[in-house]
Design an enzyme around this catalytic site. Structure first.
Site, PDB file in Angstrom:
ATOM      1  N   ASP A  89       9.910 -24.647  -0.494  1.00 50.19           N
ATOM      2  CA  ASP A  89      10.249 -23.636   0.519  1.00 50.19           C
ATOM      3  C   ASP A  89      11.369 -23.840   1.348  1.00 50.19           C
ATOM      4  O   ASP A  89      11.891 -25.110   1.155  1.00 50.19           O
ATOM      5  CB  ASP A  89       8.914 -23.116   1.149  1.00 50.19           C
ATOM      6  CG  ASP A  89       8.495 -24.324   2.216  1.00 50.19           C
ATOM      7  OD1 ASP A  89       9.194 -25.466   2.108  1.00 50.19           O
ATOM      8  OD2 ASP A  89       7.584 -24.159   3.172  1.00 50.19           O
ATOM      9  N   ASP A 143      15.054 -18.548   6.231  1.00 47.87           N
ATOM     10  CA  ASP A 143      15.005 -17.083   6.705  1.00 47.87           C
ATOM     11  C   ASP A 143      14.004 -17.288   7.811  1.00 47.87           C
ATOM     12  O   ASP A 143      13.335 -18.359   8.202  1.00 47.87           O
ATOM     13  CB  ASP A 143      14.261 -16.146   5.551  1.00 47.87           C
ATOM     14  CG  ASP A 143      12.614 -16.599   5.344  1.00 47.87           C
ATOM     15  OD1 ASP A 143      12.549 -17.688   5.443  1.00 47.87           O
ATOM     16  OD2 ASP A 143      11.862 -15.981   4.829  1.00 47.87           O
ATOM     17  N   GLN A 194      12.691  -9.666   3.951  1.00 42.27           N
ATOM     18  CA  GLN A 194      11.706  -9.480   5.070  1.00 42.27           C
ATOM     19  C   GLN A 194      11.795  -8.079   5.598  1.00 42.27           C
ATOM     20  O   GLN A 194      12.544  -7.225   5.073  1.00 42.27           O
ATOM     21  CB  GLN A 194      12.494 -10.602   6.067  1.00 42.27           C
ATOM     22  CG  GLN A 194      12.173 -12.065   5.600  1.00 42.27           C
ATOM     23  CD  GLN A 194      10.733 -12.464   5.867  1.00 42.27           C
ATOM     24  OE1 GLN A 194       9.554 -11.780   6.520  1.00 42.27           O
ATOM     25  NE2 GLN A 194      10.467 -13.712   5.657  1.00 42.27           N
ATOM     26  N   ASP A 271       1.793 -18.139  -4.622  1.00 36.53           N
ATOM     27  CA  ASP A 271       1.448 -19.694  -3.931  1.00 36.53           C
ATOM     28  C   ASP A 271       0.593 -19.350  -3.042  1.00 36.53           C
ATOM     29  O   ASP A 271       0.656 -18.209  -2.211  1.00 36.53           O
ATOM     30  CB  ASP A 271       2.627 -20.329  -3.648  1.00 36.53           C
ATOM     31  CG  ASP A 271       3.152 -19.993  -2.191  1.00 36.53           C
ATOM     32  OD1 ASP A 271       3.771 -19.052  -1.967  1.00 36.53           O
ATOM     33  OD2 ASP A 271       2.465 -20.758  -1.344  1.00 36.53           O
ATOM     34  N   CYS A 309     -16.786 -23.216 -17.740  1.00 37.65           N
ATOM     35  CA  CYS A 309     -15.220 -23.715 -17.387  1.00 37.65           C
ATOM     36  C   CYS A 309     -14.827 -25.035 -17.919  1.00 37.65           C
ATOM     37  O   CYS A 309     -15.920 -25.905 -17.928  1.00 37.65           O
ATOM     38  CB  CYS A 309     -15.418 -23.786 -15.546  1.00 37.65           C
ATOM     39  SG  CYS A 309     -13.794 -24.354 -14.729  1.00 37.65           S
ATOM     40  N   CYS A 311     -12.843 -27.302 -16.673  1.00 39.68           N
ATOM     41  CA  CYS A 311     -12.154 -27.981 -15.683  1.00 39.68           C
ATOM     42  C   CYS A 311     -12.980 -29.466 -15.625  1.00 39.68           C
ATOM     43  O   CYS A 311     -13.959 -29.515 -16.069  1.00 39.68           O
ATOM     44  CB  CYS A 311     -12.256 -27.356 -14.154  1.00 39.68           C
ATOM     45  SG  CYS A 311     -13.775 -27.855 -13.313  1.00 39.68           S
ATOM     46  N   CYS A 314     -16.476 -29.208 -14.043  1.00 38.15           N
ATOM     47  CA  CYS A 314     -17.497 -28.531 -14.756  1.00 38.15           C
ATOM     48  C   CYS A 314     -18.105 -29.072 -16.026  1.00 38.15           C
ATOM     49  O   CYS A 314     -19.154 -28.898 -16.416  1.00 38.15           O
ATOM     50  CB  CYS A 314     -17.240 -26.753 -14.876  1.00 38.15           C
ATOM     51  SG  CYS A 314     -17.144 -25.866 -13.439  1.00 38.15           S
ATOM     52  N   HIS A 340     -11.568 -27.846  -9.445  1.00 40.14           N
ATOM     53  CA  HIS A 340     -12.250 -26.620 -10.283  1.00 40.14           C
ATOM     54  C   HIS A 340     -11.442 -25.339  -9.732  1.00 40.14           C
ATOM     55  O   HIS A 340     -11.184 -24.647 -10.429  1.00 40.14           O
ATOM     56  CB  HIS A 340     -13.417 -26.609  -9.789  1.00 40.14           C
ATOM     57  CG  HIS A 340     -14.123 -25.311 -10.123  1.00 40.14           C
ATOM     58  ND1 HIS A 340     -14.350 -24.899 -11.461  1.00 40.14           N
ATOM     59  CD2 HIS A 340     -14.159 -24.054  -9.380  1.00 40.14           C
ATOM     60  CE1 HIS A 340     -14.839 -23.624 -11.470  1.00 40.14           C
ATOM     61  NE2 HIS A 340     -14.554 -23.050 -10.057  1.00 40.14           N
TER      62      HIS A 340
HETATM   63 ZN   LIG Z   1     -14.781 -25.799 -13.143  1.00 40.16          ZN
END
Ligand SMILES: [Zn+2]
Length: 378
Positions: A89, A143, A194, A271, A309, A311, A314, A340
């Site tokens: 940024d 900005d 903006q 984001d 899931c 991940c 999990c 997760h």
């Molecule tokens: Zn998970």
């Protein structure tokens, strides 16, 4: 280079090719404020959870450890050992939201560091120089993120100044990219629309910045206190005026529902700190909604956070175990929840991309939004 592969209504499925690899959009950027994802998540972890692009904060890295040190160490990619794209940024948002006393002038902003109170000056040139030292893939224009409740006159003056700052950013980046010792000579620049909730100011600004032929365009200054409806209304109005052949980025957004709605309005990049921040507090996402692992009912729950899931949490641990870690204030509890949540966000985007490719985005969105309310109804 940005290439649209498929459109479905206003939703776009595209590829954005950079010097650090190709990003498949729509995409969620995983936020590593100070070159680390909060919650003890390393760049080596990001490889396992489907992260395509990481975001770091210019202001934080400028204050500590210092962008000149990072340049000396070979740039941010080398410093944090991450070889995929990074977006930085501009520092603007933090300067206007985090830093102490500040003074805005045409040249830039003078403010106090939130770490030790020392005086710092940042204008468009300084922001570009810092981001050039970091060597990120994509740099954001400097900005002013005006206060949500600012009046029309304030917003108009602010937007006019932000436009003049953008012209200076573009010029400075071209100069920096041509220097022999620059970290990333292919650094790209995104401009930022903006204008608060004043659609006419935003549309006029969008038209003006579009003429500068930048690498991408963001819609900034949202998710700062306006309602979701106001945010969607701004997107409905503004996105049609941004170049069709460039990626669009909705800064700082948002919840899974916000993302589903914004994709439907033509946004490519997102984001947000929600997945990591909520994860650190034991709030975890599932397709049936968000759950709070501190809730007593998970004390003996042997199921994973989300059935199916993939991940690292999990695949190995139960809700009961993660809840215990959180209660015992073990760092591992936060880490597993953040892993997760980021996996959830990254794979929500995978599902979104598949739905657009197959031309079934409208139905997918409806179904996903409906499912997300399941736990609220119980
Ligand atoms: Zn998970």
């Amino acid at each position: 280079m940005y290439k649209i592969l498929k459109t479905d209504g206003r939703a776009k499925r595209a590829e954005f090719t950079t010097v650090h690899g190709t990003v498949q959009t729509p995409v969620f950027m995983n936020v590593g404020t100070v070159a680390a994802i909060k919650g003890a998540v390393a760049t080596t972890d990001l490889q396992q959870i489907g992260t395509q692009i990481e975001l770091s904060n210019t202001y934080h890295l400028h204050v500590r450890p210092g962008d000149k040190i990072i340049k000396q160490l070979g740039g941010l990619h080398k410093f944090m050992n991450w070889n995929k794209p990074i977006l930085t940024d501009s520092g603007g948002f933090q300067v206007f939201s985090l830093a102490g006393l500040r003074k805005i002038k045409e040249e830039g902003v003078t403010f106090q560091s939130h770490i030790d109170g020392h005086k710092i000056f940042m204008g468009p040139e300084e922001s570009m120089q810092i981001q050039s030292n970091l060597g990120s893939t994509i740099a954001m224009a400097f900005d002013e993120c005006a206060p949500a409740k600012a009046d029309r006159k304030y917003i108009q003056n602010s937007v006019d100044r932000t436009y003049r700052w953008l012209e200076r950013c573009k010029k400075e980046m071209a100069r920096l990219n041509s220097l022999p010792d620059t970290v990333n000579p292919d650094q790209m620049l995104f401009g930022i629309d903006q204008g608060g909730v004043f659609n006419d100011i935003r549309i006029d600004h969008a038209k003006r910045i579009s003429e500068l032929d930048l690498d991408g365009y963001a819609v900034g200054g949202l998710a700062v206190g306006e309602t979701h409806e106001e945010m969607y209304d701004v997107l409905d109005n503004v996105v049609p005026y941004l170049p069709k052949d460039k990626p669009t980025y909705l800064m700082g957004v948002g919840t899974p529902a916000n993302i589903l709605e914004a994709v439907d309005r033509g946004i490519d990049f997102f984001d947000c700190v929600y997945p990591s921040r909520n994860g650190r507090h034991g709030h975890v996402y599932t397709k049936f909604g968000k759950i709070n692992l501190f809730n007593a009912k998970y004390e003996t729950d042997t199921a994973p956070i989300e059935e199916g899931c993939g991940c690292p949490c999990c695949q190995n641990y139960s809700r009961a175990y993660v809840r215990h870690l959180l209660k015992a204030k073990e760092m591992l509890g936060m880490r597993l929840c953040v892993l997760h949540n980021l996996y959830y966000y990254n794979h929500l985007m995978t599902d979104i991309r598949a739905a657009i490719e197959e031309g079934r985005y409208a139905g997918f969105k409806e179904e996903a939004l409906y499912q997300m309310k399941t736990y609220d109804k119980q």
